[in-house]
Motif scaffolding. Structure first.
Motif, PDB file in Angstrom:
ATOM      1  N   ASP A  95       5.862   7.519   1.459  1.00 11.58           N
ATOM      2  CA  ASP A  95       4.675   7.831   0.567  1.00 11.58           C
ATOM      3  C   ASP A  95       4.956   7.527  -0.748  1.00 11.58           C
ATOM      4  O   ASP A  95       6.157   7.070  -1.220  1.00 11.58           O
ATOM      5  N   ASP A 130       5.677   2.278  -2.659  1.00 10.89           N
ATOM      6  CA  ASP A 130       3.956   1.946  -2.461  1.00 10.89           C
ATOM      7  C   ASP A 130       4.115   0.880  -1.042  1.00 10.89           C
ATOM      8  O   ASP A 130       4.856   0.063  -0.826  1.00 10.89           O
ATOM      9  N   LEU A 131       3.098   1.232  -0.261  1.00 13.05           N
ATOM     10  CA  LEU A 131       3.219   0.610   1.192  1.00 13.05           C
ATOM     11  C   LEU A 131       2.724  -1.007   0.883  1.00 13.05           C
ATOM     12  O   LEU A 131       2.611  -1.707   1.689  1.00 13.05           O
ATOM     13  N   GLU A 161      -1.216   7.932  10.149  1.00 19.28           N
ATOM     14  CA  GLU A 161      -2.555   8.905  10.440  1.00 19.28           C
ATOM     15  C   GLU A 161      -3.287   8.941   9.196  1.00 19.28           C
ATOM     16  O   GLU A 161      -2.808   9.620   8.010  1.00 19.28           O
ATOM     17  N   GLY A 209       2.593   6.847   5.179  1.00 19.65           N
ATOM     18  CA  GLY A 209       1.555   7.677   4.167  1.00 19.65           C
ATOM     19  C   GLY A 209       1.619   9.161   4.768  1.00 19.65           C
ATOM     20  O   GLY A 209       0.626   9.819   4.941  1.00 19.65           O
ATOM     21  N   ARG A 244      -6.030  21.948   8.063  1.00 19.71           N
ATOM     22  CA  ARG A 244      -5.187  22.487   9.027  1.00 19.71           C
ATOM     23  C   ARG A 244      -4.733  23.989   8.850  1.00 19.71           C
ATOM     24  O   ARG A 244      -4.184  24.714   9.890  1.00 19.71           O
TER      25      ARG A 244
HETATM   26  C1  LIG Z   1      -5.645  11.084   3.973  1.00 19.23           C
HETATM   27  S1  LIG Z   1      -3.731  11.008   3.616  1.00 19.23           S
HETATM   28  C2  LIG Z   1      -3.103  11.157   5.013  1.00 19.23           C
HETATM   29  C3  LIG Z   1      -1.770  12.042   4.936  1.00 19.23           C
HETATM   30  C4  LIG Z   1      -0.994  12.438   6.186  1.00 19.23           C
HETATM   31  N1  LIG Z   1      -0.838  11.272   7.043  1.00 19.23           N
HETATM   32  C5  LIG Z   1      -1.603  13.339   7.053  1.00 19.23           C
HETATM   33  O1  LIG Z   1      -2.047  12.955   8.309  1.00 19.23           O
HETATM   34  O2  LIG Z   1      -1.551  14.643   6.492  1.00 19.23           O
HETATM   35  C6  LIG Z   1      -3.303   9.432   3.073  1.00 19.23           C
HETATM   36  C7  LIG Z   1      -1.867   9.329   2.687  1.00 19.23           C
HETATM   37  O3  LIG Z   1      -1.721   7.918   2.410  1.00 19.23           O
HETATM   38  C8  LIG Z   1      -0.737   7.714   1.353  1.00 19.23           C
HETATM   39  N2  LIG Z   1      -1.190   6.187   0.826  1.00 19.23           N
HETATM   40  C9  LIG Z   1      -2.382   5.668   0.827  1.00 19.23           C
HETATM   41  N3  LIG Z   1      -2.200   4.473  -0.013  1.00 19.23           N
HETATM   42  C10 LIG Z   1      -0.678   4.279   0.191  1.00 19.23           C
HETATM   43  C11 LIG Z   1      -0.063   3.177  -0.497  1.00 19.23           C
HETATM   44  N4  LIG Z   1      -0.462   2.206  -0.666  1.00 19.23           N
HETATM   45  N5  LIG Z   1       1.438   3.370  -0.182  1.00 19.23           N
HETATM   46  C12 LIG Z   1       1.968   4.574   0.181  1.00 19.23           C
HETATM   47  N6  LIG Z   1       1.252   5.760   0.532  1.00 19.23           N
HETATM   48  C13 LIG Z   1      -0.090   5.470   0.572  1.00 19.23           C
HETATM   49  C14 LIG Z   1      -1.736   8.631   0.347  1.00 19.23           C
HETATM   50  O4  LIG Z   1      -0.725   8.967  -0.782  1.00 19.23           O
HETATM   51  C15 LIG Z   1      -1.730   9.784   1.371  1.00 19.23           C
HETATM   52  O5  LIG Z   1      -0.641  10.665   1.054  1.00 19.23           O
END
Ligand SMILES: C[S@@+](CC[C@H](N)C(=O)[O-])C[C@H]1O[C@@H](n2cnc3c(N)ncnc32)[C@H](O)[C@@H]1O
Length: 265
Positions: free
Chosen positions: A103, A132-133, A157, A81, A5
């Protein structure tokens, strides 16, 4: 994501501007350069370009979806996330907008330290929810003040590709249970074949090495089953509309993608 970005922001005629992205990338040791590739590894170079391109296209797609949601009167936003998503800081929000960033604690703490350093000021009410999701995120979101009685726009996303299918189903059911009529949703899905194509050769520990789930054969039908009227676009369709085609070689079929916008009736 932040590095990509930041690079887009520095382009002439960018599809969006994300002034904080560079600070996030730098704080993560990813600015200015990404890890070098062997000079003769053309396939790896194209894979990296394709992933970067997909991040740019989907960012723009979801920016537009959020603008449309705001225009429709929605004032409640949930980024699932959220990672280094800086939309709370870089987009114009109507007065009264509340934006929840969900997140785990580690990325949210990292983000908070960069935001402090940059003296960033949110342009809406921004509420972070460290959970945690896989745990009781609906409970945490409710405790943070989310109101399921009024419409929400949900964004996932770059998230679902990391979750196994049963976790994706549970996530969708939980979102649906908290979506008043008129709610909207933006999802990015891994296109068919992407885990095999990109994940299997990915460097251990890299993002692609953690990819596990792809979109169902018919995402519109799948989301109808969850109570959503959905529209599905490919990255290529959106990219063409934005004047950023990636190329038309046969290998470009099945690039990461699957851009979904949905409305709750
Ligand atoms: C590839 S990043 C995308 C971040 C954001 N949505 C963006 O587009 O910039 C994936 C995000 O999902 C979060 N994530 C993945 N598994 C997760 C979970 N079980 N609980 C909470 N967050 C999670 C990660 O910490 C990370 O910040």
């Amino acid at each position: 994501m932040a590095r990509v970005r930041a690079l887009e922001t520095e382009r002439e005629n960018p599809l969006f501007r994300d002034p904080l992205a560079r600070a996030f990338a730098a704080a993560g040791g990813l600015w200015p350069a990404s890890s070098p590739l062997p000079p003769d590894d053309e396939a790896a170079r194209r894979r990296r370009l394709a992933v970067s391109w997909s991040i740019v296209i989907r960012t723009r797609f979801l920016d537009e979806l959020l603008q449309q949601a705001s225009a429709s009167g929605i004032r409640q936003v949930v980024l699932l996330g959220a990672g280094m998503d800086s939309r709370a800081f870089r987009m114009d929000w109507p007065e009264g907008t509340r934006l929840f960033e969900v997140d785990t604690a580690t990325p949210l703490d990292f983000k908070a330290s960069v935001l402090r350093q940059e003296r960033a000021v949110a342009r809406c009410e921004r509420i972070t929810v460290a959970v945690d999701l896989r745990d009781d995120w609906p409970g945490a979101l409710a405790a943070a003040g989310h109101d399921p009685a009024v419409p929400t726009v949900w964004i996932a996303e770059g998230l679902l590709i990391y979750l196994p299918e049963d976790a994706v189903e549970l996530l969708l059911a939980r979102i649906g249970a908290r979506s008043a009529p008129g709610s909207r949703m933006g999802l990015t899905l891994g296109s068919r074949g992407v885990v095999e194509r990109f994940g299997k050769d990915a460097a251990p520990g890299s993002a692609a090495s953690l990819w596990v789930s792809e979109m169902p054969d018919d995402p519109v039908d799948w989301l109808a089953g969850h109570g959503w009227e959905a529209d599905s676009r490919t990255l290529h369709e959106c990219a063409a509309a934005y004047g950023r085609p990636f190329g038309t070689t046969p290998q470009s079929e099945g690039r990461p993608g699957g851009l979904i916008s949905a409305i709750r009736r």
